[in-house]
Design a protein around this motif. Structure first.
Motif, PDB file in Angstrom:
ATOM      1  N   TYR A   1       0.857  -1.165   0.000  1.00 15.27           N
ATOM      2  CA  TYR A   1       0.000   0.000   0.000  1.00 15.27           C
ATOM      3  C   TYR A   1       0.906   1.232   0.000  1.00 15.27           C
ATOM      4  O   TYR A   1       2.103   1.132   0.279  1.00 15.27           O
ATOM      5  CB  TYR A   1      -0.891   0.029   1.251  1.00 15.27           C
ATOM      6  CG  TYR A   1      -1.974  -1.012   1.254  1.00 15.27           C
ATOM      7  CD1 TYR A   1      -1.677  -2.362   1.400  1.00 15.27           C
ATOM      8  CD2 TYR A   1      -3.309  -0.652   1.098  1.00 15.27           C
ATOM      9  CE1 TYR A   1      -2.674  -3.320   1.388  1.00 15.27           C
ATOM     10  CE2 TYR A   1      -4.317  -1.603   1.100  1.00 15.27           C
ATOM     11  CZ  TYR A   1      -3.990  -2.927   1.249  1.00 15.27           C
ATOM     12  OH  TYR A   1      -4.979  -3.876   1.242  1.00 15.27           O
ATOM     13  N   ARG A   2       0.309   2.365  -0.309  1.00 14.26           N
ATOM     14  CA  ARG A   2       1.095   3.596  -0.230  1.00 14.26           C
ATOM     15  C   ARG A   2       0.223   4.751   0.227  1.00 14.26           C
ATOM     16  O   ARG A   2      -0.990   4.751   0.040  1.00 14.26           O
ATOM     17  CB  ARG A   2       1.741   3.926  -1.577  1.00 14.26           C
ATOM     18  CG  ARG A   2       0.762   4.320  -2.677  1.00 14.26           C
ATOM     19  CD  ARG A   2       1.516   4.474  -4.011  1.00 14.26           C
ATOM     20  NE  ARG A   2       0.595   4.843  -5.099  1.00 14.26           N
ATOM     21  CZ  ARG A   2       0.966   4.896  -6.376  1.00 14.26           C
ATOM     22  NH1 ARG A   2       2.213   4.610  -6.735  1.00 14.26           N
ATOM     23  NH2 ARG A   2       0.078   5.248  -7.307  1.00 14.26           N
ATOM     24  N   ARG A   3       0.886   5.722   0.842  1.00 10.55           N
ATOM     25  CA  ARG A   3       0.206   6.941   1.247  1.00 10.55           C
ATOM     26  C   ARG A   3       1.019   8.115   0.733  1.00 10.55           C
ATOM     27  O   ARG A   3       2.145   8.340   1.184  1.00 10.55           O
ATOM     28  CB  ARG A   3       0.046   7.041   2.756  1.00 10.55           C
ATOM     29  CG  ARG A   3      -0.582   8.353   3.200  1.00 10.55           C
ATOM     30  CD  ARG A   3      -0.828   8.384   4.685  1.00 10.55           C
ATOM     31  NE  ARG A   3      -2.015   7.609   5.018  1.00 10.55           N
ATOM     32  CZ  ARG A   3      -2.156   6.915   6.149  1.00 10.55           C
ATOM     33  NH1 ARG A   3      -1.185   6.887   7.027  1.00 10.55           N
ATOM     34  NH2 ARG A   3      -3.276   6.249   6.378  1.00 10.55           N
TER      35      ARG A   3
ATOM     36  N   TYR B   1       5.559   3.731   1.250  1.00 10.77           N
ATOM     37  CA  TYR B   1       5.040   2.421   0.860  1.00 10.77           C
ATOM     38  C   TYR B   1       5.068   1.486   2.074  1.00 10.77           C
ATOM     39  O   TYR B   1       6.091   1.378   2.762  1.00 10.77           O
ATOM     40  CB  TYR B   1       5.865   1.847  -0.278  1.00 10.77           C
ATOM     41  CG  TYR B   1       5.561   2.503  -1.604  1.00 10.77           C
ATOM     42  CD1 TYR B   1       5.958   3.819  -1.854  1.00 10.77           C
ATOM     43  CD2 TYR B   1       4.870   1.819  -2.608  1.00 10.77           C
ATOM     44  CE1 TYR B   1       5.659   4.435  -3.067  1.00 10.77           C
ATOM     45  CE2 TYR B   1       4.577   2.426  -3.821  1.00 10.77           C
ATOM     46  CZ  TYR B   1       4.971   3.732  -4.032  1.00 10.77           C
ATOM     47  OH  TYR B   1       4.679   4.345  -5.243  1.00 10.77           O
TER      48      TYR B   1
ATOM     49  N   ALA C   1       5.554   8.470  -2.362  1.00  9.49           N
ATOM     50  CA  ALA C   1       4.707   8.090  -1.228  1.00  9.49           C
ATOM     51  C   ALA C   1       5.531   7.274  -0.248  1.00  9.49           C
ATOM     52  O   ALA C   1       6.649   6.849  -0.564  1.00  9.49           O
ATOM     53  CB  ALA C   1       3.513   7.260  -1.702  1.00  9.49           C
TER      54      ALA C   1
ATOM     55  N   LYS D   1      -2.878  12.537   0.930  1.00 10.01           N
ATOM     56  CA  LYS D   1      -3.850  11.584   0.386  1.00 10.01           C
ATOM     57  C   LYS D   1      -4.048  10.414   1.339  1.00 10.01           C
ATOM     58  O   LYS D   1      -3.270  10.188   2.248  1.00 10.01           O
ATOM     59  CB  LYS D   1      -3.386  11.083  -0.980  1.00 10.01           C
ATOM     60  CG  LYS D   1      -3.321  12.155  -2.042  1.00 10.01           C
ATOM     61  CD  LYS D   1      -3.024  11.559  -3.401  1.00 10.01           C
ATOM     62  CE  LYS D   1      -3.026  12.619  -4.488  1.00 10.01           C
ATOM     63  NZ  LYS D   1      -2.760  12.033  -5.835  1.00 10.01           N
ATOM     64  N   GLN D   2      -5.105   9.657   1.084  1.00 12.62           N
ATOM     65  CA  GLN D   2      -5.359   8.467   1.882  1.00 12.62           C
ATOM     66  C   GLN D   2      -4.505   7.312   1.399  1.00 12.62           C
ATOM     67  O   GLN D   2      -4.052   7.272   0.249  1.00 12.62           O
ATOM     68  CB  GLN D   2      -6.841   8.094   1.791  1.00 12.62           C
ATOM     69  CG  GLN D   2      -7.767   9.086   2.488  1.00 12.62           C
ATOM     70  CD  GLN D   2      -9.204   8.600   2.527  1.00 12.62           C
ATOM     71  OE1 GLN D   2      -9.651   7.879   1.645  1.00 12.62           O
ATOM     72  NE2 GLN D   2      -9.928   8.989   3.568  1.00 12.62           N
ATOM     73  N   ARG D   3      -4.325   6.374   2.292  1.00 13.13           N
ATOM     74  CA  ARG D   3      -3.590   5.179   1.924  1.00 13.13           C
ATOM     75  C   ARG D   3      -4.374   4.395   0.872  1.00 13.13           C
ATOM     76  O   ARG D   3      -5.603   4.284   0.953  1.00 13.13           O
ATOM     77  CB  ARG D   3      -3.354   4.311   3.153  1.00 13.13           C
ATOM     78  CG  ARG D   3      -2.464   3.101   2.921  1.00 13.13           C
ATOM     79  CD  ARG D   3      -2.139   2.424   4.229  1.00 13.13           C
ATOM     80  NE  ARG D   3      -3.328   1.956   4.906  1.00 13.13           N
ATOM     81  CZ  ARG D   3      -3.339   1.524   6.167  1.00 13.13           C
ATOM     82  NH1 ARG D   3      -2.232   1.540   6.878  1.00 13.13           N
ATOM     83  NH2 ARG D   3      -4.461   1.097   6.707  1.00 13.13           N
ATOM     84  N   GLU D   4      -3.645   3.854  -0.105  1.00 13.50           N
ATOM     85  CA  GLU D   4      -4.298   3.098  -1.174  1.00 13.50           C
ATOM     86  C   GLU D   4      -3.542   1.816  -1.457  1.00 13.50           C
ATOM     87  O   GLU D   4      -2.328   1.721  -1.243  1.00 13.50           O
ATOM     88  CB  GLU D   4      -4.359   3.945  -2.452  1.00 13.50           C
ATOM     89  CG  GLU D   4      -3.006   4.297  -3.038  1.00 13.50           C
ATOM     90  CD  GLU D   4      -3.109   5.006  -4.381  1.00 13.50           C
ATOM     91  OE1 GLU D   4      -4.207   5.152  -4.923  1.00 13.50           O
ATOM     92  OE2 GLU D   4      -2.042   5.421  -4.883  1.00 13.50           O
TER      93      GLU D   4
END
Length: 114
Positions: free
Chosen positions: A36-38, A92, A90, A42-45
């Protein structure tokens, strides 16, 4: 279970990095794992996930550029990131398992300069 992520850094656009995440314990081989990354503000995705049987999933934004893989003998999941873009910048995080029982690594920073 502890996860140790590594491999982040500063790279120019178009470059590549390979992230690694090593897990302790004995559940790695039977668990889904992923990245995942932030990004700033932004929100984590979800970036990518690989199941215990090797089925992979990618976010549309990274498909064709990133490749996830796992080595169950080493309890490690990898993320090969090619053709990096500034928008890939981001922190990770790697994850092992799925809710309600999942574990997270500490994060590794990837910075892509234009």
């Amino acid at each position: 279970v502890q996860l140790q992520a590594s491999g982040g850094g500063l790279v120019q656009a178009g470059g590549y990095l390979r992230l690694s995440c090593a897990a302790s314990g004995s559940i790695f081989a039977i668990s889904a794992t992923g990245w995942y990354r932030r990004a700033p503000g932004k929100q984590r995705e979800l970036v990518s996930e690989i199941t215990s049987s090797g089925i992979t999933t990618y976010a549309a934004s990274v498909k064709g550029r990133f490749t996830i893989s796992r080595d169950n003998a080493k309890n490690t999941v990898y993320l090969q990131m090619n053709s990096l873009k500034p928008e890939d910048t981001a922190v990770y995080y790697c994850r092992l398992g799925r809710p309600p029982v999942d574990y997270w690594g500490q994060g590794t920073l990837v910075t892509v300069s234009s």
